[in-house]
Design a protein around this motif. Structure first.
Motif, PDB file in Angstrom:
ATOM      1  N   HIS A  49       0.838  -1.184   0.000  1.00  0.00           N
ATOM      2  CA  HIS A  49       0.000   0.000   0.000  1.00  0.00           C
ATOM      3  C   HIS A  49       0.880   1.244   0.000  1.00  0.00           C
ATOM      4  O   HIS A  49       2.100   1.160   0.072  1.00  0.00           O
ATOM      5  CB  HIS A  49      -0.985   0.001   1.167  1.00  0.00           C
ATOM      6  CG  HIS A  49      -0.423  -0.506   2.445  1.00  0.00           C
ATOM      7  ND1 HIS A  49      -0.077  -1.818   2.639  1.00  0.00           N
ATOM      8  CD2 HIS A  49      -0.117   0.113   3.590  1.00  0.00           C
ATOM      9  CE1 HIS A  49       0.412  -1.978   3.852  1.00  0.00           C
ATOM     10  NE2 HIS A  49       0.401  -0.819   4.440  1.00  0.00           N
ATOM     11  N   CYS A  50       0.260   2.386  -0.095  1.00  0.00           N
ATOM     12  CA  CYS A  50       0.954   3.662  -0.239  1.00  0.00           C
ATOM     13  C   CYS A  50       1.830   3.961   0.985  1.00  0.00           C
ATOM     14  O   CYS A  50       1.356   3.977   2.115  1.00  0.00           O
ATOM     15  CB  CYS A  50      -0.066   4.778  -0.447  1.00  0.00           C
ATOM     16  SG  CYS A  50       0.653   6.424  -0.557  1.00  0.00           S
ATOM     17  N   MET A  51       3.114   4.210   0.720  1.00  0.00           N
ATOM     18  CA  MET A  51       4.044   4.512   1.804  1.00  0.00           C
ATOM     19  C   MET A  51       3.752   5.882   2.421  1.00  0.00           C
ATOM     20  O   MET A  51       3.944   6.073   3.628  1.00  0.00           O
ATOM     21  CB  MET A  51       5.475   4.450   1.284  1.00  0.00           C
ATOM     22  CG  MET A  51       5.867   3.076   0.779  1.00  0.00           C
ATOM     23  SD  MET A  51       7.412   3.124  -0.118  1.00  0.00           S
ATOM     24  CE  MET A  51       8.386   2.054   0.923  1.00  0.00           C
ATOM     25  N   ALA A  52       3.291   6.835   1.626  1.00  0.00           N
ATOM     26  CA  ALA A  52       2.974   8.168   2.140  1.00  0.00           C
ATOM     27  C   ALA A  52       1.741   8.112   3.048  1.00  0.00           C
ATOM     28  O   ALA A  52       1.701   8.785   4.079  1.00  0.00           O
ATOM     29  CB  ALA A  52       2.759   9.141   0.994  1.00  0.00           C
ATOM     30  N   CYS A  53       0.739   7.330   2.676  1.00  0.00           N
ATOM     31  CA  CYS A  53      -0.449   7.176   3.527  1.00  0.00           C
ATOM     32  C   CYS A  53      -0.056   6.527   4.853  1.00  0.00           C
ATOM     33  O   CYS A  53      -0.548   6.928   5.914  1.00  0.00           O
ATOM     34  CB  CYS A  53      -1.514   6.338   2.829  1.00  0.00           C
ATOM     35  SG  CYS A  53      -2.338   7.172   1.455  1.00  0.00           S
TER      36      CYS A  53
END
Length: 70
Positions: A49-53
């Motif tokens: 999944h999104c690392m920034a999220c």
């Protein structure tokens, strides 16, 4: 939700579309060469999944700091 592989030099991140767009805008404004690839649906496995999220969730998650911890 589509995921994207975003890279600047040797630094690579996996991001959702919203964060990949912000990444691209920032790289373009800075004039930094960058690469963005959209991942194929069959390459997205469970747990990716999104690392920034994830970082955003980590920054807003309440933490208990015990004496002696820094």
């Amino acid at each position: 939700e589509p995921l994207f592989i975003c890279a600047i030099e040797d630094n690579t991140m996996i991001m959702c579309e919203r964060h990949a767009q912000a990444f691209e805008a920032a790289a373009m404004v800075a004039g930094t060469p960058h690469t963005i690839y959209e991942m194929e649906p069959e390459d997205i496995t469970e747990g990716i999944h999104c690392m920034a999220c994830d970082l955003q969730d980590e920054l807003t998650r309440p933490k208990l700091i015990l004496p002696g911890e820094f």
